[in-house]
Write a protein that holds these residues in place. Structure first.
Motif, short mmCIF file in Angstrom:
data_model
loop_
_atom_site.label_atom_id
_atom_site.label_comp_id
_atom_site.label_asym_id
_atom_site.label_seq_id
_atom_site.Cartn_x
_atom_site.Cartn_y
_atom_site.Cartn_z
N GLY A 77 -1.40 2.30 -6.00
CA GLY A 77 -1.33 3.22 -7.41
C GLY A 77 -2.81 2.59 -7.58
N LEU A 78 -3.37 1.84 -7.48
CA LEU A 78 -4.85 1.44 -8.08
C LEU A 78 -5.77 2.13 -7.68
CD1 LEU A 78 -6.53 -0.25 -9.56
CD2 LEU A 78 -6.46 -1.94 -7.93
N SER A 79 -6.05 2.43 -5.89
CA SER A 79 -6.77 2.82 -4.60
C SER A 79 -6.55 4.41 -5.46
CB SER A 79 -5.79 2.29 -3.75
OG SER A 79 -6.45 3.53 -2.53
N SER A 80 -5.41 4.94 -5.32
CA SER A 80 -5.12 6.29 -5.57
C SER A 80 -6.04 6.70 -7.57
CB SER A 80 -4.07 6.57 -6.13
OG SER A 80 -3.34 8.04 -6.03
N GLU A 83 -9.53 6.58 -6.82
CA GLU A 83 -9.67 7.55 -5.34
C GLU A 83 -10.35 9.28 -6.96
OE1 GLU A 83 -7.18 8.97 -2.50
OE2 GLU A 83 -7.32 7.00 -1.53
N LYS A 84 -9.64 8.63 -8.16
CA LYS A 84 -9.90 10.18 -8.13
C LYS A 84 -11.31 9.53 -9.44
CE LYS A 84 -5.11 11.23 -7.78
NZ LYS A 84 -3.66 11.67 -9.16
N SER A 85 -11.35 8.03 -9.95
CA SER A 85 -12.85 8.49 -10.38
C SER A 85 -14.45 8.88 -10.31
CB SER A 85 -12.87 6.69 -10.71
OG SER A 85 -13.94 6.52 -11.78
N GLY A 89 -19.64 4.65 -8.50
CA GLY A 89 -21.15 3.56 -8.45
C GLY A 89 -20.22 1.97 -9.06
N ASN A 90 -19.23 2.43 -9.72
CA ASN A 90 -18.55 0.36 -9.70
C ASN A 90 -17.30 0.06 -9.69
OD1 ASN A 90 -20.96 0.15 -11.49
ND2 ASN A 90 -19.39 1.80 -13.06
N VAL A 91 -16.45 1.03 -8.45
CA VAL A 91 -15.60 1.11 -7.51
C VAL A 91 -15.54 -0.67 -6.94
CG1 VAL A 91 -13.75 1.46 -6.18
CG2 VAL A 91 -15.05 3.02 -7.64
N PHE A 92 -16.50 -0.79 -5.78
CA PHE A 92 -16.28 -1.79 -5.33
C PHE A 92 -18.27 -2.11 -5.13
CE2 PHE A 92 -14.34 0.46 -2.02
CZ PHE A 92 -13.03 -0.25 -2.21
N GLN A 129 -1.81 -8.53 4.05
CA GLN A 129 -2.28 -7.70 5.44
C GLN A 129 -1.62 -6.21 4.16
OE1 GLN A 129 2.07 -8.89 7.33
NE2 GLN A 129 0.31 -10.54 8.12
N MET A 130 -0.75 -6.36 3.72
CA MET A 130 -1.21 -4.71 2.43
C MET A 130 -2.82 -4.31 2.03
SD MET A 130 2.39 -4.73 0.37
CE MET A 130 1.30 -6.18 -0.92
N GLU A 131 -3.22 -5.92 1.44
CA GLU A 131 -3.79 -5.49 1.08
C GLU A 131 -5.77 -5.06 1.50
OE1 GLU A 131 -8.94 -6.37 -1.25
OE2 GLU A 131 -7.27 -7.95 0.46
N ILE A 132 -5.53 -5.57 2.65
CA ILE A 132 -6.63 -4.66 4.49
C ILE A 132 -6.58 -4.16 4.62
CG2 ILE A 132 -7.45 -5.10 6.04
CD1 ILE A 132 -6.88 -8.47 5.38
N PRO A 133 -5.75 -2.77 4.38
CA PRO A 133 -5.57 -1.50 5.22
C PRO A 133 -5.74 -0.41 4.28
CG PRO A 133 -3.76 -2.30 5.40
CD PRO A 133 -4.15 -3.66 5.10
N ILE A 134 -5.56 -1.14 2.93
CA ILE A 134 -5.42 -0.39 1.36
C ILE A 134 -7.13 -0.33 0.98
CG2 ILE A 134 -4.96 0.36 -0.79
CD1 ILE A 134 -2.60 -0.55 -0.57
N LYS A 135 -7.45 -1.72 0.92
CA LYS A 135 -9.24 -1.28 0.98
C LYS A 135 -10.20 -0.93 1.64
CE LYS A 135 -12.71 -5.12 0.20
NZ LYS A 135 -12.72 -6.76 0.13
N PHE A 136 -9.66 -1.12 2.82
CA PHE A 136 -10.58 -0.43 3.78
C PHE A 136 -10.47 1.72 4.21
CE2 PHE A 136 -10.94 -4.30 5.97
CZ PHE A 136 -12.44 -4.51 6.68
N ARG A 137 -9.26 2.02 3.55
CA ARG A 137 -8.84 3.69 3.59
C ARG A 137 -9.93 3.99 2.31
NH1 ARG A 137 -6.70 6.26 0.38
NH2 ARG A 137 -5.92 8.55 1.32
#
Length: 588
Positions: A77-80, A83-85, A89-92, A129-137
């Motif tokens: 949900g955080l990633s989604s 993504e829409k934000s 410039g303030n995401v990473f 393990q869950m956070e790594i692929p979500i972060k890179f995507r």
């Protein structure tokens, strides 16, 4: 019946009744039984303890799994959401919204696992393990959006420059134009330096901005003015001479009316691009001029028709007639209708014949439309004594005469002289209806006459416009001159209140056809001779008086191999000859 027999089972004994009991029962079985009961309780207690331990483990595992599931849902949900934000410039970077969101999810759901260290270890491992692929995507998505926005910003800057420079009346000097382009070039160089941009795509971006702006600027300045467009062609020739050192810039002529920005832009782009844009603009202006001219001609034609109807009304009315407001609206222009409403009030309904004559006469006089002869005819009609009726009373006209005249009018054969000869047998309504019918049929007859001319000259507007084909131009010229003569005669007769009949239109069209036919025939014969000279049939000498016979004779004289080799050119020649020149009177 048989009688049953019984045997006694009694035995003799020496023991007296009531003897002492000397045997004792063993207590061991009872002891064992009680011990066995205790073992069952012990086993039950152990089982209860083991179940409690299992239940604890299950509860711990369930809480851990629920926390892991909720953590994944929260991270997705955080990633989604990020993504829409639009605040990419303030995401990473900057506010680190992603890192802060991940930390919040981790701390909140880890506390829900409990205090079991093994469960906490499992949660930590699963969370990572869950956070790594979500972060890179998410990082890929954000990087792509950053790149797109970067490219969009570059394009927006270029489009802004194009829009700014597309204004032909922009108040900007050549030096300021150069500075604008330098700023744009600096932005491109910075983008290439920072990486992620193909330098080849931006190499000529500044020049492309000028080219795109010129494609908007020149049509905006001269797209609907053929004189301006042609004038720019002359300016380009002078600019070319300045570039080649054959002319000093201060000696350029005919540029006083050209905006300075237009001149600067013509000089800023390559000569071939400027020439192409100006030529396209000349074509556009020519099309606009032709269309505007056609609209003006059609408007003049409609005004002429309305004025002719107004003239016919003036000369045919008498004081006993009435003219409705609707009829006057059909023949008067807006200026005269406004004057009429000012004098008689809105919704006046109708006017008497004499009142209508005055209104119509004044309107035609204001437009200076009527010829002296027409003006005299109207004045004579308005001076006729009221005691001398021209028509029969309303509803008393001869239906037989009206029917006969209507048939002639519908066939396009009724003349104004014959109609006026029978005027006293008709009422005003019948007479005016016949005049209107004659006018309508005359319009249709004019279309027939024009069609006859176009068919004779094989006139095709689409073929003639914008091409150099001499035959097409000759056809266009001959048709236009003949058609103009026909329409001019038609308008003259209609303006005099004597519309042409269909027979007169056909007769006049044929006369003009013969008169202007020499133009078309000369070019047609020249085209025919050029066609014969351009044939590629080896060894063939065409006979201009019998081309089909001569080409057949040539083909039949060939041997089998020659006929096979020449079959296609032979048939192509005959087909082109037949489609372009047959039945034209050029040969038998």
């Amino acid at each position: 019946m048989r009688i049953p027999v019984y045997k006694s089972q009694a035995q003799r004994t020496s023991e007296a009744p009531g003897a002492r009991i000397t045997a004792r029962m063993s207590a061991q079985p009872f002891v064992q039984a009680e011990l066995a009961k205790g073992g069952v309780l012990t086993a039950a207690s152990q089982a209860v303890g083991e179940y409690a331990n299992t239940r604890y483990k299950m509860l711990v595992e369930t809480k851990k799994n629920e926390a892991i599931f909720s953590a994944k849902e929260a991270l997705m949900g955080l990633s989604s959401e990020l993504e829409k934000s639009t605040d990419i410039g303030n995401v990473f970077d900057g506010e680190m919204k992603y890192e802060r969101g991940v930390r919040s999810v981790y701390e909140q759901l880890r506390s829900a696992v409990g205090k079991n260290k093994y469960a906490l270890q499992d949660f930590d491992s699963s969370f990572k393990q869950m956070e790594i692929p979500i972060k890179f995507r998410l990082r890929e998505v954000i990087d792509l959006k950053i790149e797109k926005r970067r490219q969009a910003a570059i394009k927006a800057r270029q489009d802004q420059q194009v829009s700014l420079l597309s204004n032909p009346y922009l108040d900007i000097t050549s030096d300021e134009l150069a500075m604008e382009q330098a700023g744009l070039e600096a932005m491109h160089q910075q983008a290439v330096k920072n990486g992620g941009v193909n330098p080849n795509l931006l190499a000529n971006a500044g020049q492309k901005v000028l080219s795109d702006a010129l494609k908007n600027l020149i049509p905006a300045y001269a797209g609907n003015d053929i004189s301006r467009a042609i004038g720019l062609s002359s300016v380009l020739n002078q600019i070319d001479m300045v570039r080649n050192g054959k002319l000093d810039k201060t000696q350029m002529s005919g540029i006083s009316g050209v905006p300075a920005h237009v001149l600067n832009m013509l000089m800023a782009v390559p000569a071939e691009e400027a020439y192409a844009v100006v030529q396209d603009t000349i074509q556009m202006a020519s099309t606009f001029f032709t269309a505007q001219e056609k609209i003006d001609d059609e408007r003049e034609e409609e005004i002429g028709k309305s004025n002719t109807k107004a003239f016919n009304l003036v000369v045919s009315l008498n004081s006993t007639d009435t003219v409705s407001e609707a009829t006057l609206m059909q023949v008067l222009d807006p200026i005269d209708m406004k004057t009429l409403y000012d004098n008689f009030g809105a919704g006046f309904g109708s006017l008497s014949g004499s009142e209508a004559q005055v209104v119509l006469y004044e309107g035609l006089k204001r437009q200076m439309w009527a010829s002296p002869a027409q003006q005299e005819a109207m004045e004579n009609a308005m001076s006729v004594s009221d005691a001398t009726p021209i028509f029969r009373p309303a509803g008393k006209g001869s239906e037989f005469v009206h029917s006969e005249l209507y048939g002639q009018a519908e066939a396009g054969m009724l003349t104004i002289g014959f109609l006026n000869a029978n005027k006293s047998l008709l009422d005003a309504g019948q007479y005016n209806a016949l005049r209107t019918k004659m006018s309508n049929e005359a319009d249709e007859g004019l279309a027939v006459g024009s069609k006859l001319l176009s068919l004779h000259f094989r006139y095709n507007a689409e073929m003639a416009i914008g091409r150099d084909d001499r035959l097409a131009q000759a056809s266009k010229t001959a048709f236009e001159q003949a058609d103009f003569s026909l329409r001019d005669e038609f308008s003259r007769r209609e303006a005099e209140g004597d519309p042409m009949t269909l027979a007169e239109i056909r007769q006049f069209a044929m006369k003009k056809r013969d008169e202007f036919d020499v133009i078309y025939r000369e070019e047609l014969r020249s085209e025919y001779l050029s066609f014969l000279e351009g044939t590629n049939l080896a060894g063939f000498t065409p006979d201009i008086n019998d081309p089909f016979g001569s080409v057949d004779a040539w083909y039949n004289s060939l041997n089998a191999e020659g006929q096979t080799r020449s079959a296609n050119p032979y048939f192509v020649f005959k087909s082109a000859l037949r489609s372009r020149f047959a039945n034209q009177g050029l040969f038998d």
